[in-house]
Design an enzyme around this catalytic site. Structure first.
Site, PDB file in Angstrom:
ATOM      1  N   SER A 109      -7.304 -60.884   0.917  1.00 64.23           N
ATOM      2  CA  SER A 109      -8.321 -61.788   1.472  1.00 64.23           C
ATOM      3  C   SER A 109      -9.550 -61.860   0.567  1.00 64.23           C
ATOM      4  CB  SER A 109      -8.723 -61.246   2.844  1.00 64.23           C
ATOM      5  OG  SER A 109      -9.909 -61.858   3.278  1.00 64.23           O
ATOM      6  N   TYR A 135     -11.819 -54.882   8.492  1.00 68.55           N
ATOM      7  CA  TYR A 135     -10.761 -55.824   8.096  1.00 68.55           C
ATOM      8  C   TYR A 135     -10.655 -55.858   6.563  1.00 68.55           C
ATOM      9  CZ  TYR A 135      -8.597 -60.291   6.880  1.00 68.55           C
ATOM     10  OH  TYR A 135      -7.801 -61.255   6.307  1.00 68.55           O
TER      11      TYR A 135
HETATM   12  N1  LIG Z   1      -6.142 -67.982   7.272  1.00 71.13           N
HETATM   13  C1  LIG Z   1      -7.030 -67.542   6.377  1.00 71.13           C
HETATM   14  O1  LIG Z   1      -8.008 -68.224   6.043  1.00 71.13           O
HETATM   15  C2  LIG Z   1      -6.873 -66.184   5.735  1.00 71.13           C
HETATM   16  C3  LIG Z   1      -7.850 -65.760   4.828  1.00 71.13           C
HETATM   17  C4  LIG Z   1      -7.710 -64.520   4.212  1.00 71.13           C
HETATM   18  C5  LIG Z   1      -6.594 -63.746   4.474  1.00 71.13           C
HETATM   19  N2  LIG Z   1      -5.658 -64.159   5.368  1.00 71.13           N
HETATM   20  C6  LIG Z   1      -4.511 -63.294   5.622  1.00 71.13           C
HETATM   21  O2  LIG Z   1      -3.330 -64.070   5.534  1.00 71.13           O
HETATM   22  C7  LIG Z   1      -2.357 -63.608   6.462  1.00 71.13           C
HETATM   23  C8  LIG Z   1      -1.914 -64.746   7.360  1.00 71.13           C
HETATM   24  O3  LIG Z   1      -3.057 -65.283   7.988  1.00 71.13           O
HETATM   25  P1  LIG Z   1      -2.969 -66.374   9.145  1.00 71.13           P
HETATM   26  O4  LIG Z   1      -4.219 -67.144   9.076  1.00 71.13           O
HETATM   27  O5  LIG Z   1      -1.662 -67.065   9.090  1.00 71.13           O
HETATM   28  O6  LIG Z   1      -3.063 -65.406  10.410  1.00 71.13           O
HETATM   29  P2  LIG Z   1      -2.333 -65.484  11.812  1.00 71.13           P
HETATM   30  O7  LIG Z   1      -3.017 -64.514  12.707  1.00 71.13           O
HETATM   31  O8  LIG Z   1      -2.211 -66.890  12.275  1.00 71.13           O
HETATM   32  O9  LIG Z   1      -0.880 -64.939  11.469  1.00 71.13           O
HETATM   33  C9  LIG Z   1      -0.533 -63.579  11.457  1.00 71.13           C
HETATM   34  C10 LIG Z   1       0.724 -63.422  12.301  1.00 71.13           C
HETATM   35  O10 LIG Z   1       1.114 -62.049  12.219  1.00 71.13           O
HETATM   36  C11 LIG Z   1       1.517 -61.605  13.487  1.00 71.13           C
HETATM   37  N3  LIG Z   1       1.271 -60.166  13.530  1.00 71.13           N
HETATM   38  C12 LIG Z   1       0.061 -59.540  13.563  1.00 71.13           C
HETATM   39  N4  LIG Z   1       0.235 -58.213  13.548  1.00 71.13           N
HETATM   40  C13 LIG Z   1       1.579 -57.998  13.507  1.00 71.13           C
HETATM   41  C14 LIG Z   1       2.379 -56.839  13.465  1.00 71.13           C
HETATM   42  N5  LIG Z   1       1.837 -55.627  13.476  1.00 71.13           N
HETATM   43  N6  LIG Z   1       3.719 -56.975  13.422  1.00 71.13           N
HETATM   44  C15 LIG Z   1       4.291 -58.211  13.412  1.00 71.13           C
HETATM   45  N7  LIG Z   1       3.573 -59.355  13.450  1.00 71.13           N
HETATM   46  C16 LIG Z   1       2.232 -59.245  13.495  1.00 71.13           C
HETATM   47  C17 LIG Z   1       0.672 -62.383  14.484  1.00 71.13           C
HETATM   48  O11 LIG Z   1       1.333 -62.507  15.742  1.00 71.13           O
HETATM   49  C18 LIG Z   1       0.488 -63.723  13.792  1.00 71.13           C
HETATM   50  O12 LIG Z   1       1.435 -64.673  14.244  1.00 71.13           O
HETATM   51  C19 LIG Z   1      -3.017 -62.452   7.203  1.00 71.13           C
HETATM   52  O13 LIG Z   1      -2.631 -61.271   6.565  1.00 71.13           O
HETATM   53  C20 LIG Z   1      -4.493 -62.692   7.014  1.00 71.13           C
HETATM   54  O14 LIG Z   1      -5.233 -61.497   7.071  1.00 71.13           O
HETATM   55  C21 LIG Z   1      -5.777 -65.373   5.996  1.00 71.13           C
END
Ligand SMILES: NC(=O)c1ccc[n+]([C@@H]2O[C@H](COP(=O)([O-])OP(=O)(O)OC[C@H]3O[C@@H](n4cnc5c(N)ncnc54)[C@H](O)[C@@H]3O)[C@@H](O)[C@H]2O)c1
Length: 343
Positions: free
Chosen positions: A136, A161
């Protein structure tokens, strides 16, 4: 007989980024297995609808399987790895969100530390050829030199985080170095678009504007974010699947040793947008004025994010294409349609 390119595991497949990625990688003729625990951090029905959105493809081919499982469930995870012999693992599952890490810190340790450790162990044991994982922009923490580039020190996280994401990068490096596991860490910068996350500004603001409720504008709107449109992120991840880091190439990052097949990249838009302009675009596309509640910054928030993206762009020969004006339109079109249908 049809020849598939890769066997790919996507964790967090019911998430925002995961559902788009699954659709893309299925369309590129890979065999995709998706895993997600469908937790209730935000709307479970949105997550289930994203699975339906992916499975539109399933009617055409048998190349997608879904498992409802947590990363912490090591036994089931090992069975899935054992069954599929994955070439590529893309770990997106995590407890996301900066602000929630002040309310429920233990969920971050479970998913992002224990869960990620289980993924690394499975990749090692089942000889995965490439682990790609979500990091991130928040790892840049208290850095004040913009734009953020991968050579900067990331040892000053401003939230738990962020600390878990930096830890993932370090854990991945150790497995890459010790077990020759090729690893690519992707530092996402505020991804937005259709099927977005209800805990992030675009969805929070769109809902409040349409409901004629006030929106909290932190740091009095004097914030900027390098908003990155989902299609650009997905294209970049898909291209990363075509390249595997090796030990001998020159590696970005002075703090990163070249003794491992290991890379870290920013995935951003390289064009930060002020929060005020972003709200203006939402107002224009939703055809309603926002009621702004101007406030000071929240703990853990960064005032600005701005990604240098040359390293990634050279690696995969791709620059993001979507202008914020186009991206917000695509987002609001989806938002209006989805929420009018699901009422
Ligand atoms: N969206 C953004 O802008 C952004 C920015 C920086 C980093 N990220 C990272 O990218 C990744 C995806 O982000 P996103 O926006 O799609 O998030 P999101 O929350 O929509 O998707 C994450 C998914 O993982 C599942 N999950 C969470 N913990 C779990 C576990 N222990 N076991 C199994 N499933 C689990 C959740 O149910 C969810 O559907 C994440 O790691 C997030 O930290 C996202």
């Amino acid at each position: 007989m049809k020849k598939y390119k890769y066997r790919i595991l996507i964790t967090g497949v019911a998430g925002f980024i995961g559902c788009h990625l699954a659709k893309k990688l299925i369309s590129e003729e890979n065999i995709v297995v998706g895993l997600d625990n469908i937790n209730d951090y935000y709307s479970v029905s949105l997550k289930k609808d994203r699975l339906k959105f992916i499975e539109v493809e399933k009617k055409k081919s048998e190349t997608f399987r879904f498992y409802k499982v947590s990363l912490e469930d090591n036994e089931t995870l090992r069975k899935i790895f054992n069954n599929y012999n994955f070439d590529i693992v893309i770990n997106l599952a995590a407890q996301a969100g900066v602000r929630y890490s002040l309310q429920n810190p233990s969920s971050y340790i479970k998913s992002n530390i224990v869960g990620f450790f289980n993924i690394l162990e499975c990749c090692k044991e089942f000889n995965v050829k490439h682990l790609i994982y979500a990091s991130s922009s928040s790892v840049y923490g208290l850095n004040s030199t913009l734009p953020f580039n991968e050579d900067q020190n990331v040892s000053h996280p401003a939230s738990l985080y962020a600390a878990t994401k930096t830890s993932n990068e370090l854990m991945a490096h150790s497995y890459s170095h010790l077990y020759n596991l090729p690893c690519t860490g992707l530092r996402f910068f505020t991804v937005y678009g259709p099927w977005g996350r209800p805990d992030m500004a675009p969805m929070i603001f769109a809902k409040a504007i349409l409901d004629k409720k006030p929106i909290n504008v932190f740091n009095y709107g004097e914030m900027s974010r390098d908003f990155t449109f989902i299609d650009d992120v997905i294209e970049a991840i898909s291209r990363c699947c075509q390249k595997i880091p090796t030990r001998d190439e020159q590696i970005n990052g002075s703090q990163i040793s070249s003794s491992a097949p290991y890379r870290i990249f920013n995935i951003g838009n390289n064009k930060p947008i002020s929060l005020n302009y972003f709200i203006e675009l939402l107002e224009k596309n939703l055809q309603k004025k926002a009621i702004k509640n101007l406030m000071s910054s929240q703990p853990g928030d960064l005032n600005s994010t701005y990604a240098e993206i040359d390293t990634l762009s050279k690696w995969i020969k791709y620059y993001p294409k979507t202008k914020i004006e186009q991206g917000i339109k695509r987002f609001t079109d989806w938002y209006i349609q989805y929420y009018s249908e699901s009422l």
